[in-house]
Design an enzyme around this catalytic site. Structure first.
Site, PDB file in Angstrom:
ATOM      1  N   LYS A  41       2.386 -17.946  -9.798  1.00 34.38           N
ATOM      2  CA  LYS A  41       2.629 -17.374  -8.475  1.00 34.38           C
ATOM      3  C   LYS A  41       2.413 -18.463  -7.426  1.00 34.38           C
ATOM      4  CE  LYS A  41       1.234 -12.865  -6.637  1.00 34.38           C
ATOM      5  NZ  LYS A  41       0.095 -11.953  -6.605  1.00 34.38           N
TER       6      LYS A  41
HETATM    7  C1  E4P Z   1       0.818  -8.937  -4.984  1.00 34.72           C
HETATM    8  O1  E4P Z   1       1.071  -9.595  -5.967  1.00 34.72           O
HETATM    9  C2  E4P Z   1      -0.493  -8.920  -4.324  1.00 34.72           C
HETATM   10  O2  E4P Z   1      -1.473  -9.163  -5.304  1.00 34.72           O
HETATM   11  C3  E4P Z   1      -0.852  -7.589  -3.710  1.00 34.72           C
HETATM   12  O3  E4P Z   1       0.137  -6.616  -3.917  1.00 34.72           O
HETATM   13  C4  E4P Z   1      -1.376  -7.691  -2.326  1.00 34.72           C
HETATM   14  O4  E4P Z   1      -1.702  -6.407  -1.879  1.00 34.72           O
HETATM   15  P1  E4P Z   1      -2.681  -6.119  -0.646  1.00 34.72           P
HETATM   16  O5  E4P Z   1      -1.888  -6.253   0.609  1.00 34.72           O
HETATM   17  O6  E4P Z   1      -3.142  -4.715  -0.866  1.00 34.72           O
HETATM   18  O7  E4P Z   1      -3.791  -7.131  -0.730  1.00 34.72           O
END
Ligand code: E4P
Length: 221
Positions: free
Chosen positions: A83
């Site tokens: 990522k």
């Molecule tokens: C995506 O890969 C992220 O880990 C996640 O969805 C972020 O979500 P949040 O806005 O609840 O932190």
């Protein structure tokens, strides 16, 4: 639609994987910090639990360092998806890693323009954050609609899948499915909420109460 679990909590992930409904997992540095354990140990355990893609995020900010971290993360297991953030350096790292055959999830996407760049950089997944847009009074689901529409205009060239992230409630999942996004990454609590309906509980209570009155047993019958 594929369901990924948005968590770095191995016990929670194991529990959900047992349902057979989980197609992958996404983690991020905040979720790893919350788990309070060694990142590589957690990543190895999650990758062994889930057959599908497991996103592990780099923490470097320069392209070369992101590529080095990405290679190290990808070596943990064949199902690791690296990522990278949607920055200029992240796009360069995405291009290099994906050309080398590594799956890449470009995260922190907040605009259709950014999503076009992620696709051009060869991303396997792009992660638009719907909840964080809603939080500041924008329409997170409109972004999903735009990206899905744009990607569909280039069926032969864009293979990037739309991974709906920052999901806060079941309607985010339902709306994303109506639009046709390929993947939703869902926090464990929201995933469990998807199965809940007050009329299901009420109906089941009534069925079981009536069945009890018959005095019968299916197993013994
Ligand atoms: C995506 O890969 C992220 O880990 C996640 O969805 C972020 O979500 P949040 O806005 O609840 O932190």
């Amino acid at each position: 639609m594929k369901f990924f679990v948005d968590s770095a909590d191995v016990a929670e992930i194991r529990d959900l994987v047992d349902t057979g409904l989980v197609d992958g997992v996404t983690t991020n540095p905040s979720l790893v910090a919350k788990a309070g354990r060694d990142f590589f140990a957690v990543l190895r355990e999650i990758c062994a639990l889930v057959a599908g893609p497991v996103s592990a995020e780099v923490t470097a900010t320069a392209a070369d360092a992101m590529i080095a971290e990405g290679r190290k993360l990808a070596a943990v297991a064949p199902n690791v998806t690296v990522k990278v953030p949607l920055t200029w350096d992240g796009l360069k790292a995405c291009r290099a890693l994906s050309q080398a055959g590594t799956a890449v999830n470009v995260t922190l996407c907040f605009s259709p323009a950014q999503a076009i760049l992620a696709a051009k950089a060869g991303a396997t997944f792009v992660s638009p954050f719907v909840g964080r847009l809603d939080d500041i009074g924008h329409d997170g689901m409109a972004l999903i609609r735009d990206i899905v529409t744009i990607y569909r205009n280039y069926p032969g060239t864009i293979a990037t899948e739309v991974l709906v992230a920052s999901v806060r409630h079941p309607m985010h999942v339902v709306d994303a499915a109506k639009i046709g996004a390929q993947v939703c990454t869902i926090p464990p609590a929201v995933l469990r909420q998807l199965a809940k309906h007050v009329l299901t509980d009420k109906g089941l209570d009534a069925f079981l109460a009536d069945w009890k009155k018959t005095g019968q047993s299916i197993v013994a019958g």
